[in-house]
Design a protein around this motif. Structure first.
Motif, PDB file in Angstrom:
ATOM      1  N   ALA A   1       0.844  -1.186  -0.085  1.00 31.71           N
ATOM      2  CA  ALA A   1      -0.080   0.014  -0.192  1.00 31.71           C
ATOM      3  C   ALA A   1       0.741   1.259   0.087  1.00 31.71           C
ATOM      4  O   ALA A   1       0.542   2.208  -0.738  1.00 31.71           O
ATOM      5  N   GLY A   2       1.979   1.239   0.741  1.00 29.80           N
ATOM      6  CA  GLY A   2       2.725   2.470   0.753  1.00 29.80           C
ATOM      7  C   GLY A   2       3.350   2.899  -0.666  1.00 29.80           C
ATOM      8  O   GLY A   2       3.532   3.758  -0.898  1.00 29.80           O
ATOM      9  N   LEU A   3       4.001   1.695  -1.211  1.00 32.54           N
ATOM     10  CA  LEU A   3       4.631   2.021  -2.377  1.00 32.54           C
ATOM     11  C   LEU A   3       3.485   2.478  -3.463  1.00 32.54           C
ATOM     12  O   LEU A   3       3.691   3.561  -4.468  1.00 32.54           O
TER      13      LEU A   3
ATOM     14  N   SER B   1      12.244 -12.605  -5.034  1.00 28.74           N
ATOM     15  CA  SER B   1      13.396 -11.691  -5.289  1.00 28.74           C
ATOM     16  C   SER B   1      13.318 -10.543  -6.481  1.00 28.74           C
ATOM     17  O   SER B   1      13.645  -9.529  -6.579  1.00 28.74           O
ATOM     18  N   GLY B   2      12.379 -11.018  -7.247  1.00 25.37           N
ATOM     19  CA  GLY B   2      11.962 -10.117  -8.423  1.00 25.37           C
ATOM     20  C   GLY B   2      11.405  -8.915  -7.999  1.00 25.37           C
ATOM     21  O   GLY B   2      11.459  -7.706  -8.428  1.00 25.37           O
ATOM     22  N   LEU B   3      10.523  -8.954  -7.097  1.00 27.17           N
ATOM     23  CA  LEU B   3       9.756  -7.832  -6.366  1.00 27.17           C
ATOM     24  C   LEU B   3      10.636  -6.879  -5.685  1.00 27.17           C
ATOM     25  O   LEU B   3      10.771  -5.817  -5.741  1.00 27.17           O
ATOM     26  N   TYR B   4      11.685  -7.478  -5.042  1.00 27.22           N
ATOM     27  CA  TYR B   4      12.894  -6.515  -4.639  1.00 27.22           C
ATOM     28  C   TYR B   4      13.803  -5.967  -5.408  1.00 27.22           C
ATOM     29  O   TYR B   4      14.070  -4.734  -5.179  1.00 27.22           O
TER      30      TYR B   4
ATOM     31  N   GLY C   1       7.487   4.894 -11.559  1.00 22.98           N
ATOM     32  CA  GLY C   1       6.181   4.783 -11.346  1.00 22.98           C
ATOM     33  C   GLY C   1       5.666   3.479 -11.583  1.00 22.98           C
ATOM     34  O   GLY C   1       4.817   2.712 -10.757  1.00 22.98           O
ATOM     35  N   VAL C   2       6.233   2.828 -12.713  1.00 24.09           N
ATOM     36  CA  VAL C   2       5.702   1.548 -13.117  1.00 24.09           C
ATOM     37  C   VAL C   2       6.214   0.409 -12.067  1.00 24.09           C
ATOM     38  O   VAL C   2       5.538  -0.418 -11.615  1.00 24.09           O
ATOM     39  N   VAL C   3       7.676   0.293 -12.014  1.00 23.67           N
ATOM     40  CA  VAL C   3       8.388  -0.386 -10.887  1.00 23.67           C
ATOM     41  C   VAL C   3       7.684  -0.459  -9.713  1.00 23.67           C
ATOM     42  O   VAL C   3       7.536  -1.764  -8.998  1.00 23.67           O
TER      43      VAL C   3
ATOM     44  N   ALA D   1       5.340  -3.522  -8.111  1.00 23.92           N
ATOM     45  CA  ALA D   1       5.816  -4.302  -6.870  1.00 23.92           C
ATOM     46  C   ALA D   1       4.925  -3.927  -5.537  1.00 23.92           C
ATOM     47  O   ALA D   1       4.485  -4.723  -4.899  1.00 23.92           O
ATOM     48  N   GLY D   2       4.160  -2.624  -5.522  1.00 22.80           N
ATOM     49  CA  GLY D   2       3.249  -2.441  -4.541  1.00 22.80           C
ATOM     50  C   GLY D   2       2.084  -3.259  -4.874  1.00 22.80           C
ATOM     51  O   GLY D   2       1.630  -3.892  -3.717  1.00 22.80           O
TER      52      GLY D   2
END
Length: 235
Positions: free
Chosen positions: A26-28, A176-179, A205-207, A211-212
């Motif tokens: 949510a923060g992202l 790991s991909g999310l990180y 914005g996209v990444v 991830a968020g």
């Protein structure tokens, strides 16, 4: 030959990366949302609402991240690396959100009503970008460790995720991909402040948005899978 059922002493295995994942996701998403609002319609931003949202998420991530970081090891039953992988990034992100909430509440309206609001925001966020860069590099290191040591795999007793227990690289690559996505945005953040470029803003914005959303949905899913794991391993 029947395999012995897994039994976990949950008194030695406290886990709450469920709420941490939901709050981080949510923060992202909110950081991306605020960034877009500031870029396109700064005069319409309801700074008090954003400050409250950042404050709530900051409290959740700071308290859980601080406890996980300082309680070593939190998961004495076999996952002490979770302190580093989940606790420390959550603590760093939580404190940043709290700082943003405080600044928005006290100075946000005046900054966005200034003749050049983006210049004000860049000057304000500039010193903090050093920490954000460091956290981004740390995310790359966590991702490398996740793949290199095949971390994050769920045991067979965990619903849904446990179906991939025999293929640990699947969840290792996913988490790991999310990180990596978070790290890319964090490393580009100082670039966006120093030399504003539209493509840089879009990439961040996209990444961070992807991830968020993934952290939010995966954390929500884990409320089911973790409860199922607890039920299946209580003995």
């Amino acid at each position: 030959m029947a395999t012995e059922a897994l039994v976990i002493d949950w008194a030695q295995m406290p886990t709450y990366n469920t709420i941490m994942s939901v709050a981080a996701g949510a923060g992202l998403l909110l950081v991306v949302g605020l960034g877009r609002a500031v870029l396109h319609r700064p005069k319409e931003v309801a700074v008090e609402g954003w400050a409250l949202a950042f404050g709530v998420l900051g409290v959740l991530l700071t308290t859980t991240g601080l406890h996980m970081t300082l309680t070593w090891p939190l998961a004495a039953g076999g996952f002490p690396f979770d302190n580093v992988i989940f606790g420390e990034p959550a603590l760093g992100f939580g404190v940043l959100l709290l700082a943003a909430a405080f600044w928005l509440w006290k100075r946000g309206r005046a900054a966005l009503d200034a003749p050049e609001p983006l210049a004000v925001l860049r000057r304000t966020a500039g010193p903090m970008s050093v920490l954000i860069l460091g956290l981004g590099l740390a995310c790359f290191a966590i991702a490398a460790a996740g793949v290199g040591y095949e971390l994050f795999a769920a045991p067979p007793e965990e619903p849904i995720s446990g179906e991939f227990a025999d293929y640990p690289m699947i969840e290792a690559v996913f988490i790991s991909g999310l990180y990596v996505l978070v790290g890319v945005g964090a490393v580009l953040f100082p670039v966006a402040l120093a030399k504003p470029r539209r493509w840089v803003h879009r990439v961040i914005g996209v990444v961070w948005g992807l991830a968020g959303l993934a952290f939010l949905l995966f954390g929500a899913l884990n409320y089911f899978t973790h409860i199922g794991l607890i039920v299946n391993t209580m003995g």
